[in-house]
Design a protein around this motif. Structure first.
Motif, PDB file in Angstrom:
ATOM      1  N   ASN A  66       0.822  -1.209   0.000  1.00 56.38           N
ATOM      2  CA  ASN A  66       0.000   0.000   0.000  1.00 56.38           C
ATOM      3  C   ASN A  66       0.857   1.260   0.000  1.00 56.38           C
ATOM      4  O   ASN A  66       0.508   2.239  -0.654  1.00 56.38           O
ATOM      5  CB  ASN A  66      -0.938   0.022   1.207  1.00 56.38           C
ATOM      6  N   ASN A 125      -7.391   4.382  -0.141  1.00 57.82           N
ATOM      7  CA  ASN A 125      -6.582   4.493   1.067  1.00 57.82           C
ATOM      8  C   ASN A 125      -7.270   5.470   2.011  1.00 57.82           C
ATOM      9  O   ASN A 125      -7.413   6.648   1.701  1.00 57.82           O
ATOM     10  CB  ASN A 125      -5.176   4.997   0.741  1.00 57.82           C
ATOM     11  N   ASN A 135      -8.035  -0.196   3.106  1.00 59.29           N
ATOM     12  CA  ASN A 135      -7.288  -0.201   1.851  1.00 59.29           C
ATOM     13  C   ASN A 135      -7.903  -1.158   0.839  1.00 59.29           C
ATOM     14  O   ASN A 135      -8.388  -2.223   1.216  1.00 59.29           O
ATOM     15  CB  ASN A 135      -5.830  -0.609   2.068  1.00 59.29           C
TER      16      ASN A 135
END
Length: 202
Positions: A66, A125, A135
């Motif tokens: 991420n 996000n 996420n």
């Protein structure tokens, strides 16, 4: 003197053409790189991807992934990327403008004959605590027209604030531009309920 001028002019032309070629090559590479990161990380579509998360420290692996997505989308000067598919079908990946830079949302839209047909959340996000932290990571395979996606809570208060994977899915884009679900490889129903509570579904 004429020979000296001719040689200098020739040398100057050669230098300019070399510099121009490098500029064109670099801009082509950058354009390709833009498309690549907009379409996501191909590792998500690997056959052993999900099992490898379970065998490693999934919290750390997902966080690193991420972070990479967040960095690339944040630094991107482009907010859109186009991918032509077959016939008159193409997709557009669009990064929404947000007031908070730590919150990023990218949506995938399909078009048929330039008419918007379908859409899906591609990247998300959301920072915060507990279920306020969410996420969604996706990968679009331009050769197979498949969208691989993993949704998760980095902090799952129901399980000691470890990462909680909500789902791992495989979708495909049909010839008519619709996005259909091919395989639901994993679903945690209790976390799926939390997705509904916090209006995290696209």
């Amino acid at each position: 003197m004429k020979k000296i001028y001719s040689s200098s002019a020739l040398l100057l032309i050669i230098l300019v053409s070399v510099c121009c070629k490098k500029t064109v090559d670099n801009s082509s590479k950058n354009a390709g790189h833009n498309k690549n990161y907009f379409s996501g990380d191909s590792i998500i579509a690997s056959p052993n991807y999900f099992n490898s998360l379970k065998n490693k420290k999934e919290d750390l692996v997902l966080k690193q992934q991420n972070d990479e997505y967040l960095k690339k989308y944040t630094l991107s000067e482009n907010n859109e990327s186009y991918f032509p598919l077959k016939d008159n079908v193409f997709i557009k990946l669009v990064k929404e403008k947000q007031t908070d830079r730590s919150i990023i949302k990218v949506n995938l839209f399909t078009y048929v004959n330039n008419k918007k047909t379908d859409s899906i959340q591609f990247y998300r996000n959301i920072s915060g605590d507990g279920f306020g932290n969410y996420n969604c990571l996706s990968y679009f395979n331009t050769k197979t027209n498949k969208i691989w996606q993993i949704k998760y809570f980095p902090l799952n208060p129901l399980r000691g604030n470890s990462a909680g994977i909500v789902s791992y899915t495989e979708n495909s884009i049909s010839a008519d531009g619709t996005i259909k679900s091919d395989s639901l490889h994993y679903l945690d129903e209790s976390l799926d309920v939390e997705m509904e509570k916090y209006n995290l579904y696209y």
